[in-house]
Design a protein around this motif. Structure first.
Motif, PDB file in Angstrom:
ATOM      1  N   PRO A   1       0.819  -1.193   0.000  1.00 33.48           N
ATOM      2  CA  PRO A   1       0.000   0.000   0.000  1.00 33.48           C
ATOM      3  C   PRO A   1       0.858   1.250   0.000  1.00 33.48           C
ATOM      4  O   PRO A   1       1.883   1.331   0.656  1.00 33.48           O
ATOM      5  CB  PRO A   1      -0.795  -0.110   1.313  1.00 33.48           C
ATOM      6  CG  PRO A   1      -0.695  -1.542   1.717  1.00 33.48           C
ATOM      7  CD  PRO A   1       0.582  -2.046   1.154  1.00 33.48           C
TER       8      PRO A   1
ATOM      9  N   PHE B   1      -3.052  -0.522  -3.483  1.00 33.97           N
ATOM     10  CA  PHE B   1      -2.512  -1.795  -3.005  1.00 33.97           C
ATOM     11  C   PHE B   1      -2.494  -2.772  -4.168  1.00 33.97           C
ATOM     12  O   PHE B   1      -3.539  -3.061  -4.762  1.00 33.97           O
ATOM     13  CB  PHE B   1      -3.364  -2.349  -1.862  1.00 33.97           C
ATOM     14  CG  PHE B   1      -2.870  -3.661  -1.319  1.00 33.97           C
ATOM     15  CD1 PHE B   1      -1.885  -3.693  -0.349  1.00 33.97           C
ATOM     16  CD2 PHE B   1      -3.377  -4.860  -1.801  1.00 33.97           C
ATOM     17  CE1 PHE B   1      -1.426  -4.902   0.155  1.00 33.97           C
ATOM     18  CE2 PHE B   1      -2.920  -6.070  -1.305  1.00 33.97           C
ATOM     19  CZ  PHE B   1      -1.941  -6.090  -0.330  1.00 33.97           C
TER      20      PHE B   1
ATOM     21  N   PHE C   1      -7.902   1.988  -3.853  1.00 34.78           N
ATOM     22  CA  PHE C   1      -9.080   1.861  -3.002  1.00 34.78           C
ATOM     23  C   PHE C   1      -9.874   3.161  -2.980  1.00 34.78           C
ATOM     24  O   PHE C   1      -9.338   4.219  -2.638  1.00 34.78           O
ATOM     25  CB  PHE C   1      -8.677   1.488  -1.578  1.00 34.78           C
ATOM     26  CG  PHE C   1      -8.531   0.014  -1.344  1.00 34.78           C
ATOM     27  CD1 PHE C   1      -9.586  -0.720  -0.821  1.00 34.78           C
ATOM     28  CD2 PHE C   1      -7.342  -0.639  -1.651  1.00 34.78           C
ATOM     29  CE1 PHE C   1      -9.466  -2.082  -0.592  1.00 34.78           C
ATOM     30  CE2 PHE C   1      -7.207  -1.997  -1.429  1.00 34.78           C
ATOM     31  CZ  PHE C   1      -8.282  -2.720  -0.903  1.00 34.78           C
TER      32      PHE C   1
ATOM     33  N   LEU D   1      -8.997  -1.190   3.589  1.00 32.46           N
ATOM     34  CA  LEU D   1      -7.653  -1.772   3.646  1.00 32.46           C
ATOM     35  C   LEU D   1      -7.069  -1.649   5.047  1.00 32.46           C
ATOM     36  O   LEU D   1      -6.453  -2.589   5.563  1.00 32.46           O
ATOM     37  CB  LEU D   1      -6.735  -1.099   2.627  1.00 32.46           C
ATOM     38  CG  LEU D   1      -5.300  -1.624   2.587  1.00 32.46           C
ATOM     39  CD1 LEU D   1      -5.260  -3.106   2.226  1.00 32.46           C
ATOM     40  CD2 LEU D   1      -4.459  -0.823   1.598  1.00 32.46           C
TER      41      LEU D   1
ATOM     42  N   ASN E   1     -10.079  -7.049  11.664  1.00 36.64           N
ATOM     43  CA  ASN E   1     -10.273  -7.717  10.367  1.00 36.64           C
ATOM     44  C   ASN E   1     -11.028  -9.048  10.409  1.00 36.64           C
ATOM     45  O   ASN E   1     -11.090  -9.742   9.397  1.00 36.64           O
ATOM     46  CB  ASN E   1      -8.927  -7.916   9.677  1.00 36.64           C
ATOM     47  CG  ASN E   1      -7.974  -8.824  10.443  1.00 36.64           C
ATOM     48  OD1 ASN E   1      -8.350  -9.484  11.408  1.00 36.64           O
ATOM     49  ND2 ASN E   1      -6.711  -8.847  10.008  1.00 36.64           N
TER      50      ASN E   1
ATOM     51  N   ILE F   1      -7.829  -8.949   3.329  1.00 37.12           N
ATOM     52  CA  ILE F   1      -7.534  -8.063   2.205  1.00 37.12           C
ATOM     53  C   ILE F   1      -8.306  -8.485   0.958  1.00 37.12           C
ATOM     54  O   ILE F   1      -8.786  -7.648   0.187  1.00 37.12           O
ATOM     55  CB  ILE F   1      -6.017  -8.033   1.939  1.00 37.12           C
ATOM     56  CG1 ILE F   1      -5.317  -7.234   3.032  1.00 37.12           C
ATOM     57  CG2 ILE F   1      -5.706  -7.441   0.562  1.00 37.12           C
ATOM     58  CD1 ILE F   1      -3.818  -7.297   2.988  1.00 37.12           C
TER      59      ILE F   1
ATOM     60  N   ALA G   1     -11.614  -7.070   1.334  1.00 37.32           N
ATOM     61  CA  ALA G   1     -11.574  -5.621   1.132  1.00 37.32           C
ATOM     62  C   ALA G   1     -11.510  -5.275  -0.356  1.00 37.32           C
ATOM     63  O   ALA G   1     -12.173  -4.333  -0.820  1.00 37.32           O
ATOM     64  CB  ALA G   1     -10.380  -5.033   1.876  1.00 37.32           C
ATOM     65  N   LEU G   2     -10.708  -6.034  -1.105  1.00 36.12           N
ATOM     66  CA  LEU G   2     -10.624  -5.814  -2.557  1.00 36.12           C
ATOM     67  C   LEU G   2     -11.976  -6.048  -3.224  1.00 36.12           C
ATOM     68  O   LEU G   2     -12.392  -5.294  -4.106  1.00 36.12           O
ATOM     69  CB  LEU G   2      -9.576  -6.748  -3.155  1.00 36.12           C
ATOM     70  CG  LEU G   2      -8.118  -6.420  -2.848  1.00 36.12           C
ATOM     71  CD1 LEU G   2      -7.223  -7.603  -3.220  1.00 36.12           C
ATOM     72  CD2 LEU G   2      -7.679  -5.175  -3.602  1.00 36.12           C
TER      73      LEU G   2
ATOM     74  N   ASP H   1     -14.508  -3.234  -2.290  1.00 38.09           N
ATOM     75  CA  ASP H   1     -14.155  -1.940  -2.871  1.00 38.09           C
ATOM     76  C   ASP H   1     -14.214  -1.941  -4.400  1.00 38.09           C
ATOM     77  O   ASP H   1     -14.642  -0.959  -4.998  1.00 38.09           O
ATOM     78  CB  ASP H   1     -12.743  -1.538  -2.422  1.00 38.09           C
ATOM     79  CG  ASP H   1     -12.426  -0.095  -2.765  1.00 38.09           C
ATOM     80  OD1 ASP H   1     -12.887   0.799  -2.029  1.00 38.09           O
ATOM     81  OD2 ASP H   1     -11.719   0.141  -3.779  1.00 38.09           O
TER      82      ASP H   1
ATOM     83  N   CYS I   1     -11.128  -8.210  -7.818  1.00 43.17           N
ATOM     84  CA  CYS I   1     -10.592  -9.039  -6.734  1.00 43.17           C
ATOM     85  C   CYS I   1      -9.990 -10.314  -7.305  1.00 43.17           C
ATOM     86  O   CYS I   1      -8.857 -10.687  -6.965  1.00 43.17           O
ATOM     87  CB  CYS I   1     -11.704  -9.348  -5.747  1.00 43.17           C
ATOM     88  SG  CYS I   1     -11.268 -10.530  -4.458  1.00 43.17           S
TER      89      CYS I   1
END
Length: 230
Positions: free
Chosen positions: A2, A12, A17, A23, A37, A119, A122-123, A126, A132
């Motif tokens: 990142p 990232f 993002f 993230l 997380n 992560i 998160a990908l 987002d 992703c």
């Protein structure tokens, strides 16, 4: 890794993002407080299993359910995820509580694997599924490419090495502990694997002696001549 660029977006692995807090949350262990997380990890685990399952289905058109299930388990096991996380240097980016920092949590397989799954979620949240999947497949392509032949999927490296040698009536390998280091909570092992015929020496590292032996066997397998069974 990142980093910030001129629009203050968080980037990232090539993904900018729109919501950088996703993230940050993915990289926050519960020992550091909330938001952490764990919820993202739950979603990321499911996404990773889907992405890998889809790839195995496409790449192995003749494989049955059992073979694909074993291959997926090989690819998404904790140690495999932790190694991917290490290639991304996630350990240096994690937000940990004081206790986990003191005991080397940024090096622990379980924490690294959980962060990687978070992560992935998160990908997805987002950027959507396609974005992703593309990033995740780039991370896992070396592992996918290194899968053993279909009939050997699910067998660990030591077993595959032993079977290769036995099929050719050759002596079995010898594993020797070369080094043991670290504190009780963060042990590291280095093991040597020696073959008499063909003459091959290799080494492997791991957080357990068994893991280091498996890594040494994998390294030995990579050096074997591809000659047919006598």
């Amino acid at each position: 890794m990142p980093h910030r660029h001129a629009g203050a977006a968080v980037v990232f692995e090539g993904h900018a993002f729109a919501d950088g807090s996703l993230l940050a949350q993915a990289l926050t262990h519960r020992s550091a407080g909330s938001p952490h997380n764990e919820r993202l990890e739950f979603l990321g685990d499911a996404l990773l299993n889907l992405i890998i399952a889809e790839q195995l289905y496409l790449r192995w058109p003749k494989a049955d359910e059992g073979a694909m299930t074993r291959a997926r388990a090989e690819l998404v096991r904790e140690s495999a995820l932790a190694e991917v996380a290490r290639t991304l240097e996630l350990g240096t980016r994690l937000t940990l509580g004081p206790g986990e920092m003191k005991t080397g949590g940024h090096r622990r397989d379980s924490i690294l694997a959980d962060a990687l799954e978070a992560i992935i979620a998160a990908l997805y949240l987002d950027g959507g599924f396609d974005a992703c999947r593309n990033i995740v497949l780039a991370w896992f392509e070396p592992l996918l490419a290194a899968l053993p032949p279909l009939h050997q999927v699910g067998k660990d490296a030591k077993t595959r090495l032993q079977e290769w040698l036995q099929a050719r009536q050759l002596p079995l390998p010898v594993y020797t502990l070369a080094e043991e280091s670290g504190d009780d909570h963060d042990r590291r092992f280095r093991v040597a694997c020696t073959l008499g015929e063909p003459e091959i020496s290799s080494e492997g590292n791991g957080t357990s002696r068994r893991g280091a032996e498996q890594a040494a066997a994998e390294a030995a397998l990579a050096q074997l001549p591809q000659r047919p069974v006598k």
